[in-house]
Motif scaffolding. Structure first.
Motif, PDB file in Angstrom:
ATOM      1  N   ASP A  46       0.833  -1.210   0.000  1.00  0.00           N
ATOM      2  CA  ASP A  46       0.000   0.000   0.000  1.00  0.00           C
ATOM      3  C   ASP A  46       0.863   1.255   0.000  1.00  0.00           C
ATOM      4  O   ASP A  46       0.581   2.219  -0.715  1.00  0.00           O
ATOM      5  N   ARG A  49       2.392   1.738  -3.431  1.00  0.00           N
ATOM      6  CA  ARG A  49       1.393   2.113  -4.434  1.00  0.00           C
ATOM      7  C   ARG A  49       0.830   3.516  -4.226  1.00  0.00           C
ATOM      8  O   ARG A  49       0.265   4.093  -5.146  1.00  0.00           O
ATOM      9  N   ARG A  52       4.177   7.790  -6.547  1.00  0.00           N
ATOM     10  CA  ARG A  52       4.880   7.424  -7.784  1.00  0.00           C
ATOM     11  C   ARG A  52       6.346   7.105  -7.471  1.00  0.00           C
ATOM     12  O   ARG A  52       6.901   7.627  -6.502  1.00  0.00           O
ATOM     13  N   TYR A  71      11.277   0.422  -4.458  1.00  0.00           N
ATOM     14  CA  TYR A  71      10.758  -0.577  -5.400  1.00  0.00           C
ATOM     15  C   TYR A  71      11.887  -1.551  -5.753  1.00  0.00           C
ATOM     16  O   TYR A  71      11.720  -2.777  -5.726  1.00  0.00           O
TER      17      TYR A  71
END
Length: 186
Positions: A46, A49, A52, A71
């Motif tokens: 979460d 997401r 960005r 990421y």
């Protein structure tokens, strides 16, 4: 362990700094461990997401202070720890080739190339930081070439082919797993 890593990353992203004492809690005792892991994993997903990849985020690597760093870091950590679990049951599956290539790049760029000038003589121990000064090592895998050049104060990295004093070459998965201590170099 992976759940604690996820929890630490969630706290770092939410706080904008590494968590301190009292910010981060480990897993609960007893049978709620799987539910805690699932919840921690969901919180990390979460958090990733919600913004960005180019959004600012606290990281330990000065060259990349974006959410994209996390990421990448979490993809690499997850791949390695997935393999650890699979090795434990004797059924390892391959690491994706592009992820393995990125893992080699991350190890060389984020972990090896750095300013080593603050390392004390005691920390160097029996290693002579001047040994190999000026030498270049070519790391070749999957059509890619990385060339770290050694120096006592820093290791620099280029990604172009050229002469090297030593070469390390192999399949991408083998190279990345060797570089993170999961496989012997073959």
């Amino acid at each position: 362990h992976t759940g604690e890593v996820y929890q630490h990353k969630v706290a770092t992203l939410r706080l904008g700094r590494p968590p301190g004492e009292g910010d981060d809690q480990g897993p609960p005792p007893g049978p709620d461990l799987l539910a805690w892991f699932d919840g921690t994993h969901a919180a990390l997903v979460d958090e990733l997401r919600a913004r960005r990849p180019e959004a600012p985020a606290h990281t330990w690597w000065p060259a990349d202070r974006t959410l994209g760093f996390w990421y990448r870091r979490m993809a690499q950590e997850t791949a390695v720890h997935r393999l650890d679990v699979e090795d434990g049951v004797g059924a390892p599956t391959p690491v994706d080739e592009e992820l393995a290539t990125d893992g080699i790049d991350e190890v060389l760029d984020a972990f090896v190339t750095d300013d080593w000038s603050q390392v004390t003589d005691d920390e160097w121990g029996d290693v002579d930081p001047r040994a190999g000064a000026g030498a270049t090592v070519a790391v070749r895998s999957g059509g890619h070439v990385w060339r770290p050049t050694l120096a006592p104060q820093a290791i620099t990295l280029t990604r172009v082919d050229g002469p090297a004093d030593a070469t390390l070459a192999g399949e991408r998965e083998a190279e990345v797993l060797w570089s993170v201590g999961r496989r012997p170099h073959g």
